[in-house]
Design a protein around this motif. Structure first.
Motif, PDB file in Angstrom:
ATOM      1  N   VAL A 102     -22.868 -13.574  14.436  1.00  0.00           N
ATOM      2  CA  VAL A 102     -23.039 -12.254  13.689  1.00  0.00           C
ATOM      3  C   VAL A 102     -24.431 -11.926  13.248  1.00  0.00           C
ATOM      4  O   VAL A 102     -24.925 -13.048  12.682  1.00  0.00           O
ATOM      5  N   CYS A 103     -24.943 -10.933  13.087  1.00  0.00           N
ATOM      6  CA  CYS A 103     -26.273 -10.566  12.313  1.00  0.00           C
ATOM      7  C   CYS A 103     -25.655  -9.902  11.268  1.00  0.00           C
ATOM      8  O   CYS A 103     -24.937  -8.915  11.013  1.00  0.00           O
ATOM      9  N   GLU A 104     -26.068 -10.649  10.000  1.00  0.00           N
ATOM     10  CA  GLU A 104     -25.698 -10.167   8.679  1.00  0.00           C
ATOM     11  C   GLU A 104     -26.794 -10.216   7.555  1.00  0.00           C
ATOM     12  O   GLU A 104     -27.552 -11.145   7.651  1.00  0.00           O
ATOM     13  N   LEU A 105     -26.637  -9.433   6.534  1.00  0.00           N
ATOM     14  CA  LEU A 105     -27.350  -9.571   5.363  1.00  0.00           C
ATOM     15  C   LEU A 105     -26.119  -9.935   4.272  1.00  0.00           C
ATOM     16  O   LEU A 105     -25.363  -9.655   4.330  1.00  0.00           O
ATOM     17  N   VAL A 106     -26.868 -10.392   3.184  1.00  0.00           N
ATOM     18  CA  VAL A 106     -26.037 -10.717   2.017  1.00  0.00           C
ATOM     19  C   VAL A 106     -26.555  -9.870   0.653  1.00  0.00           C
ATOM     20  O   VAL A 106     -27.782 -10.095   0.463  1.00  0.00           O
ATOM     21  N   ILE A 107     -26.022  -9.389  -0.262  1.00  0.00           N
ATOM     22  CA  ILE A 107     -26.088  -8.757  -1.417  1.00  0.00           C
ATOM     23  C   ILE A 107     -25.057  -9.328  -2.367  1.00  0.00           C
ATOM     24  O   ILE A 107     -23.833  -9.457  -1.877  1.00  0.00           O
ATOM     25  N   VAL A 108     -25.443  -9.939  -3.611  1.00  0.00           N
ATOM     26  CA  VAL A 108     -24.441 -10.174  -4.736  1.00  0.00           C
ATOM     27  C   VAL A 108     -24.895  -9.517  -5.849  1.00  0.00           C
ATOM     28  O   VAL A 108     -26.018  -9.410  -6.210  1.00  0.00           O
ATOM     29  N   ASP A 109     -24.132  -8.582  -6.097  1.00  0.00           N
ATOM     30  CA  ASP A 109     -24.309  -7.596  -7.117  1.00  0.00           C
ATOM     31  C   ASP A 109     -24.334  -8.196  -8.664  1.00  0.00           C
ATOM     32  O   ASP A 109     -24.336  -9.368  -8.908  1.00  0.00           O
ATOM     33  N   PRO A 110     -24.831  -7.281  -9.710  1.00  0.00           N
ATOM     34  CA  PRO A 110     -25.021  -7.852 -11.042  1.00  0.00           C
ATOM     35  C   PRO A 110     -23.670  -8.586 -11.659  1.00  0.00           C
ATOM     36  O   PRO A 110     -23.881  -9.520 -12.349  1.00  0.00           O
ATOM     37  N   ASP A 111     -22.583  -8.353 -10.929  1.00  0.00           N
ATOM     38  CA  ASP A 111     -21.396  -9.018 -11.483  1.00  0.00           C
ATOM     39  C   ASP A 111     -20.869 -10.229 -10.598  1.00  0.00           C
ATOM     40  O   ASP A 111     -19.873 -10.832 -10.643  1.00  0.00           O
ATOM     41  N   ASN A 112     -21.925 -10.399  -9.739  1.00  0.00           N
ATOM     42  CA  ASN A 112     -21.625 -11.763  -9.012  1.00  0.00           C
ATOM     43  C   ASN A 112     -20.559 -11.406  -7.739  1.00  0.00           C
ATOM     44  O   ASN A 112     -19.988 -12.616  -7.273  1.00  0.00           O
ATOM     45  N   ASN A 113     -20.439 -10.188  -7.160  1.00  0.00           N
ATOM     46  CA  ASN A 113     -19.444  -9.962  -6.252  1.00  0.00           C
ATOM     47  C   ASN A 113     -20.340  -9.996  -5.049  1.00  0.00           C
ATOM     48  O   ASN A 113     -21.687  -9.343  -4.928  1.00  0.00           O
ATOM     49  N   LEU A 114     -19.836 -10.710  -4.023  1.00  0.00           N
ATOM     50  CA  LEU A 114     -20.654 -11.014  -2.634  1.00  0.00           C
ATOM     51  C   LEU A 114     -20.460  -9.873  -1.603  1.00  0.00           C
ATOM     52  O   LEU A 114     -18.864  -9.523  -1.381  1.00  0.00           O
ATOM     53  N   LEU A 115     -21.324  -9.278  -1.248  1.00  0.00           N
ATOM     54  CA  LEU A 115     -21.298  -8.314   0.082  1.00  0.00           C
ATOM     55  C   LEU A 115     -22.031  -9.022   1.184  1.00  0.00           C
ATOM     56  O   LEU A 115     -23.129  -9.126   1.038  1.00  0.00           O
ATOM     57  N   ARG A 116     -21.328  -9.329   2.254  1.00  0.00           N
ATOM     58  CA  ARG A 116     -21.824  -9.242   3.601  1.00  0.00           C
ATOM     59  C   ARG A 116     -21.756  -8.206   4.594  1.00  0.00           C
ATOM     60  O   ARG A 116     -20.480  -7.697   4.338  1.00  0.00           O
ATOM     61  N   MET A 117     -22.815  -7.930   4.779  1.00  0.00           N
ATOM     62  CA  MET A 117     -22.440  -6.712   5.728  1.00  0.00           C
ATOM     63  C   MET A 117     -23.497  -7.039   7.178  1.00  0.00           C
ATOM     64  O   MET A 117     -24.560  -7.562   7.371  1.00  0.00           O
ATOM     65  N   GLY A 118     -22.664  -6.975   8.303  1.00  0.00           N
ATOM     66  CA  GLY A 118     -23.042  -7.215   9.558  1.00  0.00           C
ATOM     67  C   GLY A 118     -22.415  -6.727  10.999  1.00  0.00           C
ATOM     68  O   GLY A 118     -21.276  -5.992  10.667  1.00  0.00           O
ATOM     69  N   HIS A 119     -23.018  -7.129  11.731  1.00  0.00           N
ATOM     70  CA  HIS A 119     -22.484  -6.729  13.027  1.00  0.00           C
ATOM     71  C   HIS A 119     -22.574  -7.719  14.088  1.00  0.00           C
ATOM     72  O   HIS A 119     -22.946  -8.616  13.910  1.00  0.00           O
ATOM     73  N   ILE A 120     -21.530  -7.538  15.098  1.00  0.00           N
ATOM     74  CA  ILE A 120     -21.356  -8.804  16.138  1.00  0.00           C
ATOM     75  C   ILE A 120     -22.692  -8.805  16.995  1.00  0.00           C
ATOM     76  O   ILE A 120     -23.146  -7.719  17.351  1.00  0.00           O
TER      77      ILE A 120
END
Length: 124
Positions: A102-120
């Protein structure tokens, strides 16, 4: 039949969360202050938030989700100039190929919520 899923994240401040995610292209579509609930959307993705005014971000990532995207590299290029750490993000990691395909990026928002965004990886 299943159609979609929406994460429900804590927000210690709806206005701050809305402003942060707006920089990522999400728009606030509903806010119900009296019920402690807010919904943001970008394209076909919704992120829901519940009011957690006493929520304190810790070193642990208690909430997270994976958002499948068409092209994580393009999205990463869109987000990188925003300097998200200066906008309140706990972290931002640009898109990269992971060993699990998977090619993915990671963002952790100000409330420490994890967003992984990616594609196969084989999709691009």
């Amino acid at each position: 039949m299943l159609k979609s899923v929406c994460p429900i994240f804590p927000s210690s401040d709806f206005s701050r969360s809305s402003a942060f995610y707006n920089k990522l292209g999400f728009q606030e579509v509903a806010r119900f202050e009296e019920h402690g609930y807010m919904i943001l959307a970008r394209d076909d993705v919704e992120i829901h938030f519940f009011s957690a005014q006493g929520h304190v971000a810790t070193k642990y990532l208690d909430y997270g989700c994976f958002v499948r995207v068409e092209n994580a590299n393009a999205l990463s290029a869109e987000f990188e100039p925003l300097k998200l750490a200066d906008q309140g993000a706990s972290s931002f990691a640009r898109a990269e190929e992971k060993p699990w395909g998977v090619c993915e990026l990671v963002i952790v928002d100000p409330d420490n919520n994890l967003l992984r965004m990616g594609h196969i990886s084989s999709e691009t």
